[in-house]
Design a protein around this motif. Structure first.
Motif, short mmCIF file in Angstrom:
data_model
loop_
_atom_site.label_atom_id
_atom_site.label_comp_id
_atom_site.label_asym_id
_atom_site.label_seq_id
_atom_site.Cartn_x
_atom_site.Cartn_y
_atom_site.Cartn_z
N ARG A 91 -6.60 4.59 -1.93
CA ARG A 91 -7.02 4.18 -3.26
C ARG A 91 -6.03 4.63 -4.31
NH1 ARG A 91 -10.28 8.57 -1.00
NH2 ARG A 91 -9.65 10.41 -2.14
N PRO A 92 -6.15 4.04 -5.48
CA PRO A 92 -6.96 2.90 -5.88
C PRO A 92 -6.31 1.59 -5.46
CG PRO A 92 -5.68 3.61 -7.75
CD PRO A 92 -5.37 4.56 -6.62
N ILE A 93 -7.12 0.57 -5.32
CA ILE A 93 -6.63 -0.78 -5.04
C ILE A 93 -6.90 -1.62 -6.28
CG2 ILE A 93 -6.85 -2.83 -3.59
CD1 ILE A 93 -8.08 -0.93 -1.44
N VAL A 94 -5.87 -2.30 -6.76
CA VAL A 94 -6.02 -3.17 -7.91
C VAL A 94 -5.76 -4.60 -7.47
CG1 VAL A 94 -5.21 -3.71 -10.25
CG2 VAL A 94 -5.31 -1.32 -9.48
N VAL A 95 -6.71 -5.50 -7.78
CA VAL A 95 -6.64 -6.90 -7.38
C VAL A 95 -6.63 -7.78 -8.63
CG1 VAL A 95 -7.80 -8.73 -6.08
CG2 VAL A 95 -7.92 -6.37 -5.26
N ASN A 96 -5.75 -8.77 -8.63
CA ASN A 96 -5.69 -9.72 -9.73
C ASN A 96 -5.12 -11.04 -9.23
OD1 ASN A 96 -5.84 -10.73 -12.37
ND2 ASN A 96 -3.81 -9.97 -12.90
N LYS A 97 -5.88 -12.11 -9.42
CA LYS A 97 -5.44 -13.47 -9.11
C LYS A 97 -4.86 -13.62 -7.71
CE LYS A 97 -4.48 -14.35 -13.95
NZ LYS A 97 -3.45 -14.46 -14.96
N GLY A 98 -5.58 -13.10 -6.72
CA GLY A 98 -5.19 -13.28 -5.33
C GLY A 98 -4.10 -12.36 -4.83
N ARG A 99 -3.68 -11.43 -5.67
CA ARG A 99 -2.69 -10.43 -5.26
C ARG A 99 -3.27 -9.05 -5.46
NH1 ARG A 99 2.19 -11.60 -8.79
NH2 ARG A 99 2.44 -9.43 -8.27
N ALA A 100 -2.79 -8.09 -4.70
CA ALA A 100 -3.32 -6.73 -4.80
C ALA A 100 -2.23 -5.71 -4.50
CB ALA A 100 -4.49 -6.56 -3.83
N VAL A 101 -2.45 -4.50 -5.02
CA VAL A 101 -1.56 -3.37 -4.73
C VAL A 101 -2.41 -2.13 -4.53
CG1 VAL A 101 0.47 -4.21 -5.97
CG2 VAL A 101 -1.19 -2.79 -7.18
N ILE A 102 -1.87 -1.23 -3.72
CA ILE A 102 -2.39 0.13 -3.67
C ILE A 102 -1.60 0.84 -4.77
CG2 ILE A 102 -2.67 2.24 -2.33
CD1 ILE A 102 -2.44 0.39 0.21
N ALA A 103 -2.29 1.31 -5.79
CA ALA A 103 -1.63 1.82 -7.00
C ALA A 103 -1.14 3.26 -6.83
CB ALA A 103 -2.56 1.69 -8.19
N ARG A 104 -0.23 3.43 -5.91
CA ARG A 104 0.44 4.71 -5.67
C ARG A 104 1.92 4.43 -5.56
NH1 ARG A 104 -2.24 9.11 -3.31
NH2 ARG A 104 -4.47 8.93 -3.54
N PRO A 105 2.69 4.71 -6.55
CA PRO A 105 2.35 5.31 -7.83
C PRO A 105 1.63 4.31 -8.74
CG PRO A 105 4.66 4.71 -7.82
CD PRO A 105 4.12 4.42 -6.44
N THR A 106 1.04 4.85 -9.78
CA THR A 106 0.23 4.06 -10.72
C THR A 106 0.98 2.84 -11.25
OG1 THR A 106 -0.91 6.09 -11.31
CG2 THR A 106 -1.19 4.23 -12.79
N GLU A 107 2.28 2.98 -11.47
CA GLU A 107 3.08 1.90 -12.04
C GLU A 107 3.10 0.64 -11.17
OE1 GLU A 107 3.74 5.62 -13.77
OE2 GLU A 107 4.19 5.14 -11.68
N LYS A 108 2.72 0.76 -9.92
CA LYS A 108 2.65 -0.42 -9.05
C LYS A 108 1.66 -1.47 -9.58
CE LYS A 108 3.40 -0.57 -4.85
NZ LYS A 108 4.05 -0.77 -3.65
N ILE A 109 0.75 -1.02 -10.42
CA ILE A 109 -0.23 -1.96 -11.00
C ILE A 109 0.49 -3.07 -11.75
CG2 ILE A 109 -2.12 -2.19 -12.68
CD1 ILE A 109 -2.95 0.69 -11.89
N GLU A 110 1.64 -2.77 -12.33
CA GLU A 110 2.43 -3.77 -13.07
C GLU A 110 2.70 -5.01 -12.21
OE1 GLU A 110 3.42 -3.98 -16.17
OE2 GLU A 110 3.29 -1.94 -16.94
N GLU A 111 2.82 -4.84 -10.90
CA GLU A 111 3.13 -5.93 -9.98
C GLU A 111 2.06 -7.02 -9.97
OE1 GLU A 111 4.12 -4.41 -6.08
OE2 GLU A 111 5.41 -2.85 -6.94
N VAL A 112 0.83 -6.68 -10.36
CA VAL A 112 -0.25 -7.67 -10.31
C VAL A 112 -0.78 -8.06 -11.69
CG1 VAL A 112 -0.97 -7.12 -7.96
CG2 VAL A 112 -2.05 -5.94 -9.89
#
Length: 113
Positions: A91-112
């Motif tokens: 964790r955490p897992i962030v999902v947006n519009k059919g794509r997802a990331v494991i947010a480690r590091p947190t900045e990976k959230i930018e990818e979705v």
């Protein structure tokens, strides 16, 4: 809508929620220890992550070490283990519009975003 699969006891997970709040985006928090994944939903999230189920496992968890470590498991069995024991899910897992990331590091959230 953006979803974050969140465990409030996890520092990284809390950082993920804070990151989304700072970005000012709308998102839904899913406390996956309370709102358990179904086999189907977890399978879909893994597909959105574009990873193998084993890559979502927290291998240092006592549950993993005592029940599953060293065993030959199919992808379906690994997914079922995470459904049965959600603490095993990274964790955490962030999902947006059919794509997802494991947010480690947190900045990976930018990818979705």
């Amino acid at each position: 809508m953006i979803k974050i699969y969140h465990n409030p006891r996890c520092t990284k997970s809390r950082q993920g929620v804070a990151f989304l709040e700072e970005k000012g985006v709308e998102f839904k928090v899913i406390r996956y220890l309370e709102e358990a994944f179904t086999f189907q939903t977890l399978t879909e999230v893994i597909a959105e992550l574009a990873i193998h189920p084993m890559e979502l496992i927290r291998k240092n968890e006592a549950i993993w070490k005592s029940n599953f470590k060293g065993k030959e498991l199919s992808d379906a069995q690994i997914i079922q283990a995470m459904v049965d024991f959600p603490k095993l899910i990274e964790r955490p897992i962030v999902v947006n519009k059919g794509r997802a990331v494991i947010a480690r590091p947190t900045e990976k959230i930018e990818e979705v975003l």
